[in-house]
Design a protein around this motif. Sequence first.
Motif, PDB file in Angstrom:
ATOM      1  N   HIS A  72       0.840  -1.196   0.000  1.00 41.61           N
ATOM      2  CA  HIS A  72       0.000   0.000   0.000  1.00 41.61           C
ATOM      3  C   HIS A  72       0.875   1.245   0.000  1.00 41.61           C
ATOM      4  CE1 HIS A  72       0.882  -0.547   4.234  1.00 41.61           C
ATOM      5  NE2 HIS A  72       0.345   0.609   4.562  1.00 41.61           N
ATOM      6  N   HIS A  74       1.978   3.813   1.855  1.00 39.34           N
ATOM      7  CA  HIS A  74       2.426   4.523   3.052  1.00 39.34           C
ATOM      8  C   HIS A  74       3.942   4.530   3.111  1.00 39.34           C
ATOM      9  CE1 HIS A  74      -1.592   4.212   5.442  1.00 39.34           C
ATOM     10  NE2 HIS A  74      -1.493   5.332   4.766  1.00 39.34           N
ATOM     11  N   HIS A  77       6.511   1.717   3.809  1.00 34.29           N
ATOM     12  CA  HIS A  77       6.480   0.538   2.940  1.00 34.29           C
ATOM     13  C   HIS A  77       7.018   0.838   1.537  1.00 34.29           C
ATOM     14  CE1 HIS A  77       4.060  -1.692   5.906  1.00 34.29           C
ATOM     15  NE2 HIS A  77       3.676  -0.473   6.231  1.00 34.29           N
ATOM     16  N   HIS A 173      -7.632  -0.531   5.651  1.00 38.97           N
ATOM     17  CA  HIS A 173      -6.565   0.367   6.144  1.00 38.97           C
ATOM     18  C   HIS A 173      -6.379   1.509   5.131  1.00 38.97           C
ATOM     19  CE1 HIS A 173      -2.779   1.634   7.949  1.00 38.97           C
ATOM     20  NE2 HIS A 173      -2.120   1.362   6.846  1.00 38.97           N
ATOM     21  N   ASP A 192      -0.029  -3.993   6.028  1.00 42.18           N
ATOM     22  CA  ASP A 192      -0.680  -3.406   7.212  1.00 42.18           C
ATOM     23  C   ASP A 192      -2.123  -3.872   7.369  1.00 42.18           C
ATOM     24  OD1 ASP A 192       1.599  -2.079   7.802  1.00 42.18           O
ATOM     25  OD2 ASP A 192       0.793  -0.057   7.593  1.00 42.18           O
TER      26      ASP A 192
HETATM   27 ZN   LIG Z   1       0.031   1.651   6.430  1.00 42.03          ZN
END
Ligand SMILES: [Zn+2]
Length: 252
Positions: A72, A74, A77, A173, A192
């Motif tokens: 994802h 963020h 990551h 998320h 996550d």
């Molecule tokens: Zn995250």
Amino acid sequence: MDTRYEWYEQRPLGGGVVRISEPRVRALLSANLWWLRGTDRDLVVDTGLGVVALRQAVPELFERDPLAVLTHAHLDHVGGAHEFRETAAHTAAAPALAAGVPASLNGPELVALLGIDTAGEAVPDLLLKSLPHPGYDPRTYRVEPVTVTRTLTDGDRIDLGGRTLTVLHLPGHTPGCLALLEERTGTLYSGDIVYDGQLIDDLPDSDRAAYRRTMQLLADLDVTTVHPGHGPSFDRARLRELAAAYLRLSDC
Ligand SMILES: [Zn+2]
């Protein structure tokens, strides 16, 4: 002391899987990378915070031109994603990655950028436990925009030779969250979506109804091991407990 070259900790788990972690990063942003070796090709699940260049600190990771799959969009990551020739992510995550994700190593600033509700809890000013080298200025930290070269959707399969991963789109998320399932070994790489800790479902683009559907699916998933985006790996029994706990607590 120059710690650049020991910034990442590598732990081989057998079966062509290596866990790479960032122990000098504070808990909020200390994520796992998973290096999977196929007979034809390697794959890296997530790319860390990007404070220290992976090519500099872990050059062997790039020997077989691995595909980076981003669970994802963020910072913790995708910070190293620009170092890879090929990156894959869910179609819903690609625009945020191309724009450059919000990023800061200053706790209060990051919380404000991401719209995290800390419920009055103090966030450390510096989200690193130590600097990679004495001259490092955390204020210069950015995440480079990422051009996704391969967009993924639910059910897509990635064949590495002797090792095939199936993409599961599991929003909640964030809208573009994906997990990778290796059916042969029953191993789930969950990002996550689920880890053994406080899950985050109250970001501006989180979706609790979608997260509940995700957890219902995970509760029924036939897996033996979950390798998450944060913290230690766990088994199916723990996955079911975590999913049940989420469904119980969010049912109000
Ligand atoms: Zn995250």
